[in-house]
Scaffold this active site. Structure first.
Site, PDB file in Angstrom:
ATOM      1  N   HIS A  33      -7.496  -5.796   0.065  1.00 41.29           N
ATOM      2  CA  HIS A  33      -6.312  -4.990   0.379  1.00 41.29           C
ATOM      3  C   HIS A  33      -5.474  -5.557   1.525  1.00 41.29           C
ATOM      4  CE1 HIS A  33      -4.116  -1.275  -0.107  1.00 41.29           C
ATOM      5  NE2 HIS A  33      -4.153  -1.038   1.184  1.00 41.29           N
TER       6      HIS A  33
ATOM      7  N   SER B 206       0.821  -1.207   0.000  1.00 39.16           N
ATOM      8  CA  SER B 206       0.000   0.000   0.000  1.00 39.16           C
ATOM      9  C   SER B 206       0.865   1.272   0.000  1.00 39.16           C
ATOM     10  CB  SER B 206      -0.937  -0.080   1.205  1.00 39.16           C
ATOM     11  OG  SER B 206      -1.957   0.856   1.106  1.00 39.16           O
TER      12      SER B 206
END
Ligand SMILES: *[C@@H]1O[C@H](CO)[C@@H](O)[C@H](O)[C@H]1NC(C)=O
Ligand SMILES: *[C@@H]1O[C@H](CO)[C@@H](O)[C@H](O)[C@H]1NC(C)=O
Ligand SMILES: *[C@@H]1O[C@H](CO)[C@@H](O)[C@H](O)[C@H]1NC(C)=O
Ligand SMILES: *[C@@H]1O[C@H](CO)[C@@H](O)[C@H](O)[C@H]1NC(C)=O
Ligand SMILES: *[C@@H]1O[C@H](CO)[C@@H](O)[C@H](O)[C@H]1NC(C)=O
Ligand SMILES: *[C@@H]1O[C@H](CO)[C@@H](O)[C@H](O)[C@H]1NC(C)=O
Ligand SMILES: *[C@@H]1O[C@H](CO)[C@@H](O)[C@H](O)[C@H]1NC(C)=O
Length: 398
Positions: free
Chosen positions: A373, A168
């Site tokens: 994610h 990320s």
């Protein structure tokens, strides 16, 4: 009420996730919620050293090193927003840090400026000099924190280059380094990007809504004088940790209600017992400006430096506009790994990035439809779907 909902949203924005693979027995104790990186490393069988790395602009960063495999190429693990090095080890004996160490990799895990481990500076106090201390975003993490950390590791190990794995925001930081300080590209033998972030256009509806709400949220923080947000022992974080550690109901609210909406829904991969450990390590704090900068990227669709407004931009950038990061300068070999159900790192955004990076050596989309994610670093079957993949890429490219 608004604050509670919002805090929970932020708190869980990087939380974990699910798959229906064969469950590998995995050991996690509630005490792991209170252990720091070094303690967890020892708990799972590996000695660990702690170092302080000082950046050119005076921030002091905590760097962890799992010892025992010094002959191999160092691998640096780079966490995401509001996270710490702990992200890579709280899954215990199936975590990325422990699994890579067991496979013979020389593992290092950093902490960006401002998180609970790196809330220090040579001259500035994070509390007394808050306007100066917290005046940073991931731009400074890419231009100061990462080069200092790379130089430190290469100096310590006597190696010429290292490999790195970012999750990320950890990926945004590497692209910024490669774009703004091109001489560092040759020091990275491969950069493996998990949930790559340079664009935030194809995000989940919950992330879109948070971006829309940002002006109000920012005003709220500003009016309270908060430059630092969601640090370990702040009131907001204590509230989140209280709400999110009340057993099954908390799990439903915090995990299913908030985290899944933001990050993508994948109920199999983050079970209640692990969520309990996770929420004691997260959120670990960052600057308000870091959020502001991501919101700017989402709104403008540009991977660009911070926008101070036309007048200050002229002073800072010598132009009324704020400059784009020149990704064609990021020539390090890059592996991109994306997922179809990732609420932050949408496939279309990753493909746009792929078209702009000059040296993408591999592009992999996780097969499972529900992969989100957080599955990249926190999933219950990490050792089945992720570590073998990482090991393959590391041995192929480093
Ligand atoms: C992790 O530890 C548990 C309990 O000790 C054990 O049953 C399991 O096989 C271990 N898993 C791995 C991948 O080492
Ligand atoms: C981690 O915990 C150990 C044992 O309590 C302590 O010695 C060490 O300083 C801690 N490290 C950090 C970075 O907090
Ligand atoms: C990385 O450094 C090693 C020596 O530490 C060297 O053998 C290797 O060629 C370097 N790789 C790249 C891609 O520069
Ligand atoms: C990109 O690299 C070129 C040549 O190395 C350099 O002149 C330029 O300033 C770099 N761009 C940025 C945005 O740093
Ligand atoms: C977070 O704060 C609590 C109490 O303020 C402390 O006991 C705990 O060790 C801190 N966690 C970390 C990771 O520093
Ligand atoms: C958090 O803990 C640190 C160190 O224990 C302390 O200096 C700081 O004031 C605390 N912050 C809050 C908001 O309680
Ligand atoms: C970006 O960097 C490349 C390679 O150094 C250079 O050719 C190009 O002119 C740069 N673009 C901009 C907009 O600065």
């Amino acid at each position: 009420m608004f604050m509670i909902v919002f805090s929970s949203l932020l708190a869980l924005s990087e939380a974990g996730v699910g798959s229906i693979l064969q469950s590998d027995a995995q050991k996690n104790t509630p005490e792991d919620g209170r252990r720091n990186f070094s303690q967890l490393s020892r708990e799972y069988g590996h000695e660990c050293e702690e170092y302080d790395v000082t950046t050119e602009d005076g921030y002091i960063l905590k760097l962890f090193h799992i010892t025992g495999n010094e002959d191999s190429t160092p691998v640096l693990l780079m966490h995401g927003i509001l996270d710490t090095a702990d992200a890579f080890i709280i899954r215990g004996n199936i975590s990325i840090a422990i699994n890579l160490a067991e496979a013979g990799n020389d593992v290092w895990a950093w902490n960006v400026r401002g998180n609970i481990y790196s809330r220090r500076h040579e001259t500035l106090s994070p509390d007394k000099d808050k306007h100066k201390f917290w005046d940073f975003s991931f731009h400074e993490m890419g231009t100061y924190d990462l080069p200092a950390t790379i130089d430190f590791i290469l100096e310590k190990t006597g190696k010429e280059n290292l490999s790195a794995i970012g999750h990320s925001m950890g990926t945004s930081i590497a692209y910024i380094l490669g774009s703004t300080r091109p001489e560092y590209n040759q020091k990275i033998s491969v950069f493996i990007s998990l949930a790559p972030i340079a664009y935030l256009t194809h995000v989940s509806p919950a992330v879109k809504a948070t971006v829309k709400l940002w002006p109000a949220i920012k005003l709220f923080f500003q009016s309270l004088g908060y430059e630092e947000v969601l640090q370990n022992n702040s009131t907001a974080t204590e509230l989140i940790q209280f709400i999110c550690t009340q057993g099954e109901l908390s799990y439903d609210i915090c995990w299913k209600g908030v985290a899944s909406a933001l990050a993508g829904d994948d109920p199999e991969e983050m079970e209640e017992q692990f969520f309990d450990v996770f929420i004691r390590h997260f959120p670990a704090g960052t600057s308000r400006k870091t959020f502001g900068h991501f919101v700017q990227i989402a709104r403008t669709g540009r991977f660009a430096q911070y926008n101070y407004g036309a007048i200050k931009n002229r002073l800072v950038y010598k132009s009324a506009d704020f400059p784009d990061y020149n990704l064609s300068n990021a020539t390090m070999p890059i592996v991109l790994i994306a997922a179809k159900n990732d609420g932050f790192s949408g496939i279309k955004d990753v493909e746009r990035l792929k078209g702009q990076l000059p040296n993408v050596v591999d592009y992999h989309v996780m097969e499972r439809e529900q992969f989100n994610h957080l599955d990249f670093i926190y999933g219950r079957h990490l050792n089945v779907y992720m570590t073998p993949l990482l090991r393959d890429f590391l041995s192929k490219f480093s």
